[in-house]
Design a protein around this motif. Structure first.
Motif, PDB file in Angstrom:
ATOM      1  N   LEU A   1       6.204   8.800  12.215  1.00 29.47           N
ATOM      2  CA  LEU A   1       5.884   7.461  11.697  1.00 29.47           C
ATOM      3  C   LEU A   1       6.411   6.379  12.625  1.00 29.47           C
ATOM      4  CD1 LEU A   1       6.823   7.857   7.906  1.00 29.47           C
ATOM      5  CD2 LEU A   1       4.541   8.053   8.926  1.00 29.47           C
ATOM      6  N   CYS A   2       7.639   6.598  13.075  1.00 32.38           N
ATOM      7  CA  CYS A   2       8.313   5.605  13.926  1.00 32.38           C
ATOM      8  C   CYS A   2       7.539   5.422  15.237  1.00 32.38           C
ATOM      9  CB  CYS A   2       9.749   6.088  14.176  1.00 32.38           C
ATOM     10  SG  CYS A   2      10.783   4.929  15.059  1.00 32.38           S
ATOM     11  N   GLU A   3       7.103   6.536  15.821  1.00 36.23           N
ATOM     12  CA  GLU A   3       6.352   6.461  17.083  1.00 36.23           C
ATOM     13  C   GLU A   3       4.994   5.779  16.881  1.00 36.23           C
ATOM     14  OE1 GLU A   3       6.128  10.489  18.645  1.00 36.23           O
ATOM     15  OE2 GLU A   3       8.342  10.570  18.556  1.00 36.23           O
TER      16      GLU A   3
ATOM     17  N   HIS B   1       0.851  -1.198   0.000  1.00 37.70           N
ATOM     18  CA  HIS B   1       0.000   0.000   0.000  1.00 37.70           C
ATOM     19  C   HIS B   1       0.882   1.242   0.000  1.00 37.70           C
ATOM     20  CE1 HIS B   1      -3.467  -2.565   1.049  1.00 37.70           C
ATOM     21  NE2 HIS B   1      -2.546  -3.259   1.702  1.00 37.70           N
ATOM     22  N   ARG B   2       0.557   2.165  -0.904  1.00 36.34           N
ATOM     23  CA  ARG B   2       1.387   3.362  -1.043  1.00 36.34           C
ATOM     24  C   ARG B   2       0.667   4.575  -0.463  1.00 36.34           C
ATOM     25  NH1 ARG B   2       5.569   3.263  -3.779  1.00 36.34           N
ATOM     26  NH2 ARG B   2       4.817   1.489  -4.978  1.00 36.34           N
ATOM     27  N   VAL B   3       1.383   5.348   0.331  1.00 41.03           N
ATOM     28  CA  VAL B   3       0.793   6.549   0.936  1.00 41.03           C
ATOM     29  C   VAL B   3       1.685   7.755   0.638  1.00 41.03           C
ATOM     30  CG1 VAL B   3      -0.291   5.147   2.740  1.00 41.03           C
ATOM     31  CG2 VAL B   3       1.912   6.251   3.190  1.00 41.03           C
ATOM     32  N   PRO B   4       1.155   8.963   0.831  1.00 40.71           N
ATOM     33  CA  PRO B   4       1.951  10.168   0.528  1.00 40.71           C
ATOM     34  C   PRO B   4       3.158  10.303   1.456  1.00 40.71           C
ATOM     35  CG  PRO B   4      -0.387  10.707   0.789  1.00 40.71           C
ATOM     36  CD  PRO B   4      -0.212   9.299   1.256  1.00 40.71           C
ATOM     37  N   THR B   5       4.229  10.844   0.907  1.00 41.31           N
ATOM     38  CA  THR B   5       5.417  11.090   1.715  1.00 41.31           C
ATOM     39  C   THR B   5       5.475  12.564   2.080  1.00 41.31           C
ATOM     40  OG1 THR B   5       7.789  10.673   1.837  1.00 41.31           O
ATOM     41  CG2 THR B   5       6.965  11.522  -0.259  1.00 41.31           C
ATOM     42  N   SER B   6       6.565  12.980   2.677  1.00 41.49           N
ATOM     43  CA  SER B   6       6.803  14.403   2.933  1.00 41.49           C
ATOM     44  C   SER B   6       7.796  14.893   1.893  1.00 41.49           C
ATOM     45  CB  SER B   6       7.377  14.579   4.348  1.00 41.49           C
ATOM     46  OG  SER B   6       7.988  15.855   4.483  1.00 41.49           O
TER      47      SER B   6
ATOM     48  N   ASP C   1       0.700  13.175   9.593  1.00 38.95           N
ATOM     49  CA  ASP C   1      -0.726  13.021   9.922  1.00 38.95           C
ATOM     50  C   ASP C   1      -1.512  12.552   8.698  1.00 38.95           C
ATOM     51  OD1 ASP C   1      -0.405  13.706  12.528  1.00 38.95           O
ATOM     52  OD2 ASP C   1      -1.051  15.796  12.301  1.00 38.95           O
ATOM     53  N   ILE C   2      -1.186  13.118   7.535  1.00 41.82           N
ATOM     54  CA  ILE C   2      -1.888  12.734   6.305  1.00 41.82           C
ATOM     55  C   ILE C   2      -1.615  11.268   5.980  1.00 41.82           C
ATOM     56  CG2 ILE C   2      -1.946  13.110   3.794  1.00 41.82           C
ATOM     57  CD1 ILE C   2      -1.423  16.114   4.434  1.00 41.82           C
ATOM     58  N   ALA C   3      -0.350  10.872   6.043  1.00 41.28           N
ATOM     59  CA  ALA C   3       0.013   9.483   5.738  1.00 41.28           C
ATOM     60  C   ALA C   3      -0.630   8.522   6.734  1.00 41.28           C
ATOM     61  CB  ALA C   3       1.537   9.332   5.747  1.00 41.28           C
ATOM     62  N   LEU C   4      -0.597   8.893   8.010  1.00 49.90           N
ATOM     63  CA  LEU C   4      -1.102   7.983   9.045  1.00 49.90           C
ATOM     64  C   LEU C   4      -2.627   7.860   8.997  1.00 49.90           C
ATOM     65  CD1 LEU C   4       1.331   8.957  11.944  1.00 49.90           C
ATOM     66  CD2 LEU C   4       1.288   6.798  10.646  1.00 49.90           C
ATOM     67  N   LEU C   5      -3.289   8.962   8.648  1.00 52.52           N
ATOM     68  CA  LEU C   5      -4.743   8.892   8.502  1.00 52.52           C
ATOM     69  C   LEU C   5      -5.104   7.926   7.371  1.00 52.52           C
ATOM     70  CD1 LEU C   5      -7.466  10.082   9.520  1.00 52.52           C
ATOM     71  CD2 LEU C   5      -7.320  11.711   7.611  1.00 52.52           C
ATOM     72  N   GLN C   6      -4.384   8.047   6.277  1.00 50.39           N
ATOM     73  CA  GLN C   6      -4.637   7.144   5.146  1.00 50.39           C
ATOM     74  C   GLN C   6      -4.356   5.677   5.530  1.00 50.39           C
ATOM     75  OE1 GLN C   6      -3.470   8.588   1.300  1.00 50.39           O
ATOM     76  NE2 GLN C   6      -3.086   6.524   0.531  1.00 50.39           N
ATOM     77  N   ILE C   7      -3.288   5.461   6.270  1.00 53.88           N
ATOM     78  CA  ILE C   7      -2.965   4.097   6.718  1.00 53.88           C
ATOM     79  C   ILE C   7      -4.100   3.553   7.593  1.00 53.88           C
ATOM     80  CG2 ILE C   7      -1.422   2.751   8.214  1.00 53.88           C
ATOM     81  CD1 ILE C   7       0.879   4.619   7.246  1.00 53.88           C
ATOM     82  N   ASP C   8      -4.534   4.410   8.512  1.00 51.61           N
ATOM     83  CA  ASP C   8      -5.587   3.995   9.429  1.00 51.61           C
ATOM     84  C   ASP C   8      -6.889   3.671   8.695  1.00 51.61           C
ATOM     85  OD1 ASP C   8      -6.671   3.760  12.189  1.00 51.61           O
ATOM     86  OD2 ASP C   8      -7.958   5.391  11.461  1.00 51.61           O
ATOM     87  N   ARG C   9      -7.281   4.547   7.733  1.00 57.58           N
ATOM     88  CA  ARG C   9      -8.564   4.367   7.060  1.00 57.58           C
ATOM     89  C   ARG C   9      -8.545   3.271   6.000  1.00 57.58           C
ATOM     90  NH1 ARG C   9     -11.246   8.922   9.238  1.00 57.58           N
ATOM     91  NH2 ARG C   9     -10.273   8.665  11.242  1.00 57.58           N
TER      92      ARG C   9
END
Ligand SMILES: *Cc1c(COP(=O)(O)O)cnc(C)c1O
Length: 452
Positions: free
Chosen positions: A243-245, A184-189, A203-211
């Motif tokens: 991300l690490c946390e 699964h690919r998500v946005p980077t910084s 936050d954007i990447a993690l929200l996408q991962i979560d959803r």
């Protein structure tokens, strides 16, 4: 005669490529698969320090280190001595048939120098791709989960699993599918293009991962701390720690792919050191063994020990000559403080291109750390990628005896990866040629080509 004793000067006696190089290219074309391409089609006969010598007698400045491999210099004396000694003793047993000291010594060394003071284990492989694949095997085996998160612009290799993890279609993936599932690919910084702070981007990447995936399905997040082939994209500060946390809090294995950033390249022994990141697993390769093929996965003992005996290995993995080379190479990085030297190299590169950037607004961004630096090239007064100018500048450099690499999803990044042992003078001369390449490709010419 290669090695550091080569005269450290650029000297062209023929056109590039010269007649003997062209002969090799004709043979190459008739004998080698077309998919194996070249940056500069010259036939190398010797190399050392920051110089490559071709069969026609040209001396070229090396600003690529064979893609971040020969950080200690080409044919570094300590490496040559170590591999010669080992070759006379034995060349192969297969570590998983009958083991030997060198493999274990490399594992001990990596366990001690990689980020974090937790209990670690290491496994050795032949290539970066193979090591990345194995890091996923470890993470899946440990978590009993399948999904893997990777990022826009990522490059993780050319094997089936890692090709699927790599972002860019042409040339890496086009026509080579189907790819492995559960990637699964998500946005980077990408500060130059998204203008976001690190925490915001995370936050954007993690929200996408979560959803879209959910931590309960996610085995691992894999990321390059500075993206290599994707364009030397350095995430905004705070992105990687966030991300690490999150991974630690959600039972997800956090894997840093330091195949390109590792081993003093970025001005620290590992790029993770910059924000004191402690990944669960770190993947290394490229600069690990002075030019010999070797790669590694190092990390938390409980994760690394998860696959049962026989589950991890390979005929050539951790070859004794590669291990001897790695021990000598890593000792050289440490003894000669090549991380410090990488920072000096970075300062010189910044200086040259900040100056150019003041008068040339096609330099969109100068970024990277230490001796892993890049310039992103755009059309004047915009952020539109300018791959044409990028290719022309790189071609100009090659014709004038300087090997530079390009990269980037949009093909508009020139990257600098000189050997860390290159002299200031040779580095400055090589960079001056790149600057001349910009001047030779006047502004108006490339504005026109965009509109045509
Ligand atoms: C080069 C690279 C790889 C693949 O390594 P190979 O040795 O070419 O298989 C993987 N990840 C990153 C970040 C790389 O730069």
């Amino acid at each position: 005669m290669g090695g550091p004793l080569l005269s450290q000067r650029r000297n062209l006696v023929t056109e590039i490529p010269g007649p003997e190089s062209q002969t090799l290219m004709r043979r190459k074309k008739a004998a080698v698969a077309a998919g194996v391409g070249h940056v500069v089609p010259v036939s190398i006969v010797a190399a050392g320090g920051g110089i490559l010598i071709d069969v026609d007698g040209n001396s070229l400045i090396d600003l690529g280190s064979g893609i971040a491999v020969t950080g200690v210099g080409n044919s570094a004396p300590a490496v040559v001595e170590a591999i010669t000694r080992q070759a006379q003793l034995f060349t192969h047993t297969c570590f998983t048939v009958t083991p030997y000291d060198g493999y274990v010594a490399v594992a001990e060394k990596l366990n001690s120098i990689t980020p974090g003071h937790h209990e670690k284990r290491t496994a050795l492989f032949n290539t970066g791709s193979e090591a990345v694949e194995n890091s996923i095997k470890m993470a899946r085996s440990f978590t009993n989960k399948h999904a893997v998160v990777v990022f826009d612009h990522a490059f993780h290799g050319r094997t089936n699993l890692t090709m699927g993890m790599t972002a860019k279609n042409v040339p890496y993936k086009n026509g080579f599918g189907p790819f492995a599932p559960e990637i699964h690919r998500v946005p980077t910084s990408y500060p130059f293009r998204d203008g976001l702070g690190g925490v915001e981007a995370a936050d954007i990447a993690l929200l996408q991962i979560d959803r879209q995936i959910g931590a309960s399905n996610l085995a691992a997040i894999v990321i390059e701390p500075i993206q290599g082939e994707g364009g030397f994209i350095e995430p905004a500060r705070g992105f990687l720690p966030a991300l690490c946390e999150w991974a630690a809090a959600n039972g997800v294995v956090f894997i840093l792919d330091e195949v390109q950033t590792g081993f003093a390249r970025t001005g620290d022994l590992f790029a993770a050191d910059d924000e004191s990141l402690v990944p669960d697993l770190i993947v290394t390769g490229k600069g690990i063994a002075g030019g010999l093929p070797l790669a590694a996965v190092t990390g938390r003992a409980e994760i690394m020990n998860s696959p049962r005996p026989g589950g991890i290995g390979g005929t050539f993995a951790g070859n004794p000559i590669s291990c001897a080379a790695a021990l000598a190479t890593i000792e050289t990085y440490e003894k000669d403080d090549l991380a410090g030297r990488a920072r000096e190299v970075g300062t010189i590169i910044d200086e040259v291109f900040s100056e150019l950037g003041e008068s040339d607004d096609r330099i969109g961004d100068i970024r990277g750390r230490g001796a892993m630096k890049a310039i992103e090239i755009v059309h004047s007064g915009s952020t539109d990628p300018n791959p044409l100018l990028t290719g022309s500048v790189a071609a100009f450099a090659a014709q004038h005896g300087v090997v530079v690499l390009t990269c980037g999803t949009y093909g508009n990044v020139i990257r600098f990866l000189p050997p860390l042992t290159i002299s200031d003078d040779l580095l400055r001369e090589g960079l001056r040629v790149v600057v001349d390449g910009f001047r030779a490709n006047s502004q108006s010419q490339f504005t026109d080509e965009r509109n045509s």
